[in-house]
Write a protein that holds these residues in place. Sequence first.
Motif: not given
Length: 335
Positions: A53-68
């Motif tokens: 929720g508002e307590r967390v800042h989530a960061i996704n390492m994989i950018p959009a459009g990239v196959e992990p």
Amino acid sequence: MKRKTLWTISLAAALVVASGCSSQSGASTVEEGKVNVVTSFFPLYDFARTIGGERVHAINMIPAGVEPHDWTPKSQDMANISKAQVFAYQGAGFEGWTDDVLGGIDTEGLVIVEASRGISLMEAAESLEEAHAHDEHAEEGHEEGHEEHAEDEAQDEAHDHGDYDPHTWLSPRSALQMANNLLDGLRQADPEHAEEYERNYAELEAQLVALDQSYQERLSTVSNKEMVVSHQAFGYLARDYGLVQMPIMGITPDGEPTAQDLKKISEFVKEHNVTYIFTEALVSDELAKSLAKDLGVETLPLHPLEGLTEAEQKAGETYISLMEQNLEQLAKALK
């Protein structure tokens, strides 16, 4: 909450080379005053922001459009992990770079969540056994094929997915355990707000339970149980809901199937009256479409949820929404 990064010369050099050959990461930077959670791919990112929720800042390492499967961390990703409070990754061999990354930073005070922990993992070849059972020589050929595949994987340690199928998130039942593991990580990192995380998790849990029930009810009544997919990502879904997958490619969606593989797929389609071959967005669908045309069947998209396209990201798609779309596609294809 900051920690000093302990870079080694060899790791720093490796990262410079890797970042020079790759597109820029879509990851933002950490935010002061928030519980920063760095995740290795989309489902974990979606669960982290939902539970946090508002307590967390989530960061996704994989950018959009990239196959992990083909992605490696950049210097910004390393910096984010070193400053974050929680790092969540899938495990089960999905991220071949995890040991090197964590070995190059000071992890004291960092809560590390292996999302697949506690899930009964399938061996990489296990989900193919039923698909090949119609071939009287399947067991012998399967063992030989697995040995050859293992040799090929050993040549590329950076993207080696090991002995297990890591795609647990494509079953809502396994996703429940993954979300619970993230909840545990947030409670450990920020015990002061544990009750808030638990309330948020309870809402997500209810959605995942309802999703599981929908999958169970609708897939239990389909006339066909066999499906042909782009790559071997749907083993847990097949195991939990009584389906059989025949993949065109293996655990990773790269490489080309052999002539013998294509022959087996053709026989599978004809024997089980398969009318659709499933494609996916982040890898080329040319082979699947060509195969479908040759066999006189159609294609439908089935999302592996490993990452989002830019359009999906802009549309605000979530794990739940994409899995609901997958269910509709499965119900249509399997009738």
